[in-house]
Scaffold this motif. Structure first.
Motif, PDB file in Angstrom:
ATOM      1  N   SER A   1       0.860  -1.188   0.000  1.00 35.23           N
ATOM      2  CA  SER A   1       0.000   0.000   0.000  1.00 35.23           C
ATOM      3  C   SER A   1       0.900   1.243   0.000  1.00 35.23           C
ATOM      4  O   SER A   1       2.070   1.180   0.386  1.00 35.23           O
ATOM      5  CB  SER A   1      -0.894   0.010   1.233  1.00 35.23           C
ATOM      6  N   LYS A   2       0.319   2.363  -0.397  1.00 35.55           N
ATOM      7  CA  LYS A   2       1.112   3.596  -0.483  1.00 35.55           C
ATOM      8  C   LYS A   2       1.659   4.041   0.884  1.00 35.55           C
ATOM      9  O   LYS A   2       2.846   4.374   0.994  1.00 35.55           O
ATOM     10  CB  LYS A   2       0.257   4.682  -1.148  1.00 35.55           C
ATOM     11  N   PRO A   3       0.834   4.021   1.967  1.00 40.56           N
ATOM     12  CA  PRO A   3       1.414   4.402   3.265  1.00 40.56           C
ATOM     13  C   PRO A   3       2.523   3.445   3.718  1.00 40.56           C
ATOM     14  O   PRO A   3       3.478   3.867   4.363  1.00 40.56           O
ATOM     15  CB  PRO A   3       0.233   4.324   4.240  1.00 40.56           C
TER      16      PRO A   3
ATOM     17  N   PHE B   1       2.022  10.171   8.452  1.00 39.93           N
ATOM     18  CA  PHE B   1       0.615   9.966   8.837  1.00 39.93           C
ATOM     19  C   PHE B   1      -0.235  11.088   8.258  1.00 39.93           C
ATOM     20  O   PHE B   1      -1.278  10.856   7.675  1.00 39.93           O
ATOM     21  CB  PHE B   1       0.473   9.940  10.367  1.00 39.93           C
ATOM     22  N   LYS B   2       0.254  12.335   8.416  1.00 41.13           N
ATOM     23  CA  LYS B   2      -0.523  13.488   7.932  1.00 41.13           C
ATOM     24  C   LYS B   2      -0.712  13.416   6.419  1.00 41.13           C
ATOM     25  O   LYS B   2      -1.749  13.799   5.898  1.00 41.13           O
ATOM     26  CB  LYS B   2       0.195  14.798   8.293  1.00 41.13           C
ATOM     27  N   ASN B   3       0.302  12.924   5.712  1.00 43.40           N
ATOM     28  CA  ASN B   3       0.220  12.853   4.250  1.00 43.40           C
ATOM     29  C   ASN B   3      -0.642  11.696   3.754  1.00 43.40           C
ATOM     30  O   ASN B   3      -0.856  11.559   2.559  1.00 43.40           O
ATOM     31  CB  ASN B   3       1.620  12.713   3.637  1.00 43.40           C
ATOM     32  N   ASN B   4      -1.052  10.828   4.660  1.00 42.99           N
ATOM     33  CA  ASN B   4      -1.865   9.686   4.236  1.00 42.99           C
ATOM     34  C   ASN B   4      -3.217   9.686   4.936  1.00 42.99           C
ATOM     35  O   ASN B   4      -3.796   8.624   5.202  1.00 42.99           O
ATOM     36  CB  ASN B   4      -1.122   8.372   4.506  1.00 42.99           C
ATOM     37  N   ALA B   5      -3.712  10.886   5.212  1.00 39.86           N
ATOM     38  CA  ALA B   5      -4.977  11.014   5.944  1.00 39.86           C
ATOM     39  C   ALA B   5      -6.142  10.377   5.188  1.00 39.86           C
ATOM     40  O   ALA B   5      -7.181  10.074   5.779  1.00 39.86           O
ATOM     41  CB  ALA B   5      -5.273  12.476   6.208  1.00 39.86           C
TER      42      ALA B   5
END
Ligand SMILES: [Zn+2]
Length: 564
Positions: free
Chosen positions: A83-85, A295-299
């Protein structure tokens, strides 16, 4: 087609399972062995890494991803799907892991030099780790991807750590179809920020974790309340609260829980909640700081509660009085003042990192509190403190433990026995066999027994490197038509950063429209399948499905940016 289990069979670390399908070799995870099994890391892989075609990675924890740089160093040149995150987190975690390998080798070599012994090489270097990133192919949750002839995969949210996935795999060879599901690590329900683990409807075979296959977690509801009470009591008597925490995952959960607590008690003027808001919170770990940014970039993968905060204009990973310290000087400065504060620092088991300095400065103070929020392995400094040892060695100094030691449970990232059984109950058709991995021997055997008795599903606790033939299920299971490989479109937040001011209300409206559209679309596709009316082809379905996911992600990312 057969399955071989190459890690997480004798313990919980070193996750790695091999699928041989037609002329392809597919690896599920490539984790590092830790603790008592550490020496296994440097052994040869059971097969030549150059012969492996694909690696499907369930999540970024080192016991699942930690040997990827070594695999690449030894010749792997295939595609790594995750996954991207997970990809974003691997970028920092694998480099950090390499840094630890390098430091350890350096330290051992100093000793070896003095003793005239042979020097060793680190398992892999930071350069090796960076080299491995070129093979990653990040995808979004729920995208349906055909990676090679006869193999289609889909990543579903596992709710265990940001990006963690349950991987569905559809194998098709001539007239035979087999569906295999790999659980990765499964999270508990109601974890901060994360969605609950996805339920899967069908599978012929399941490979499943069993970390807490014979345990039930308690105290989940009281965890934040307990933590807040300790903070208030400690700061009131003039002490600081030191929280050793894993940099990735647990630290962000703590930030989120504190923010949530403040928000839900906003109006209570003059109450303890407001007292709490005045206490400064320091995140003192460079890795944790980087992870918080990720985390913030994958909200876009957050649960509805966290999305709700974002939609209302609140950044759930930020609040007044939250500080991120960067340099070693800033970190040291925290101990110069005796002003009561909360310091969250790594490592979580107090074995390395800045936490050691904070312990050295606070363990001997009777007004201070040390709060553990994660599992403490045997032999670690963390475990010694939890076990109540009165004199411990920190950075070469013997220290008298006078601070209060607390162990707040309920932050566990792994589903317990009840949650694991419920996940299996979610299958509408019973799988033929569940392979139980990733648990201590007793846990695996007890869980296998429980599954057989309560759900009537056949279980195998696999042996190390023994092949299990599984292509025996003619036309059983859910069949997805073979679709073309699609270049995965990953939304990068950088691409939307330029549009700084976006109208929140407009985004909210768009989200509602999109939800409606999704419902209509899924409903009409169900009808097509059921009644053979309508004419959505599998190709169109996949395209529309993936576009909706992309749009949804774009919108959430946009909102998050406007909150910064
Ligand atoms: Zn994990």
């Amino acid at each position: 087609m057969n399955l071989r289990f190459l890690g997480a069979v004798k313990g919980v670390t070193g996750s790695s399972h091999l699928i041989q399908f037609m002329d392809k070799k597919i690896l599920l995870d490539c984790g590092m062995f830790q603790g008592k099994d550490e020496e296994l890391n440097l052994e040869e892989f059971e097969l030549n890494p150059a012969d492996i075609d694909y690696l499907l990675l369930s999540h970024s924890h080192i016991d699942h991803s930690g040997r990827i740089p070594l695999l690449v160093k030894r010749g792997f040149k295939g595609d790594i799907y995750c996954s991207k995150p997970t990809y974003d987190l691997c970028e920092i975690m694998l480099v950090d892991s390499a840094h630890i390998q390098e430091t350890e080798a350096e330290w051992k070599n100093k000793k070896a030099l003095r003793q005239g012994k042979k020097l060793i090489e680190p398992m892999y270097t930071q350069i090796d780790a960076m080299e491995s990133f070129q093979y990653f192919k990040p995808v979004q949750y729920d995208q349906i991807i055909n990676i090679t002839d006869g193999l289609t995969i889909k990543f579903n949210d596992a709710g265990h750590i940001l990006g963690s996935s349950i991987i569905e795999m559809w194998f098709n060879e001539g007239n035979e179809n087999v569906k295999l599901v790999y659980s990765g690590d499964i999270g508990m329900h109601d974890r901060p920020m994360l969605k609950d683990p996805s339920s899967i409807e069908k599978a012929d075979y399941v490979i499943m974790e069993s970390t807490y296959g014979d345990r039930v977690h308690d105290n989940i509801e009281q965890r934040t309340e307990e933590l807040i009470n300790i903070i208030l009591k400690t700061t009131k008597r003039g002490g600081s609260v030191i929280i050793p925490s894993f940099a990735v995952g647990r630290t962000q959960e703590l930030i989120y829980e504190l923010n949530k607590y403040y928000d839900s008690n906003l109006e209570k003027i003059g109450t303890k909640e407001n007292e709490l808001k005045k206490i400064p919170v320091y995140i003192d770990s460079p890795l944790a700081t980087k992870a918080t940014e990720i985390f913030k970039n994958n909200a876009n993968v957050f649960d509805s509660e966290a999305r709700g905060y974002i939609m209302s204009g609140d950044n759930p990973l930020d609040f007044e009085n939250l500080h991120f310290t960067q340099s070693a000087e800033e970190s040291k400065a925290l101990n110069l003042s005796v002003e009561p504060k909360i310091i969250i620092s790594a490592s979580g088991m107090c074995e390395a990192g800045r936490i050691k300095h904070h312990l050295k400065h606070n363990l001997w103070r009777k007004e201070a509190s040390i709060v553990f929020v994660g599992y403490q392995a045997e032999g670690t400094l963390g475990r010694k403190l939890v076990d109540g040892e009165k004199i411990v060695k920190v950075l070469g100094e013997s220290i008298n433990v006078k601070a209060e030691i607390h162990n707040v449970e309920g932050f566990s990232g792994h589903a317990d026995k009840i949650a694991l059984l419920n996940w299996l109950r979610g299958f509408k058709e019973k799988p033929k066999t569940v392979f139980i991995v990733h648990g201590e021997e007793e846990s695996k055997l007890n869980f296998a027994k429980e599954v057989k008795e309560t759900l009537g599903i056949n279980c195998i606790v696999p042996e190390y490197n023994v092949g299990y033939e599984i292509m025996k299920s003619k036309n059983v299971g859910e069949v997805l038509e073979v679709v073309h490989v699609e270049e995965n479109k990953i939304t990068s937040t950088a691409s939307v950063k330029s549009s700084a001011k976006v109208n929140i209300k407009l985004i909210n409206d768009l989200m509602t429209d999109l939800d409606e559209l999704k419902e209509i679309f899924n409903h009409s596709y169900d009808n097509t399948k059921k009644y053979m009316t309508g004419n959505i082809s599998i190709e169109d379905y996949k395209k529309i499905n993936n576009t909706i996911i992309d749009l949804e992600n774009e919108l959430i990312n946009l909102t998050m940016l406007t909150n910064d």
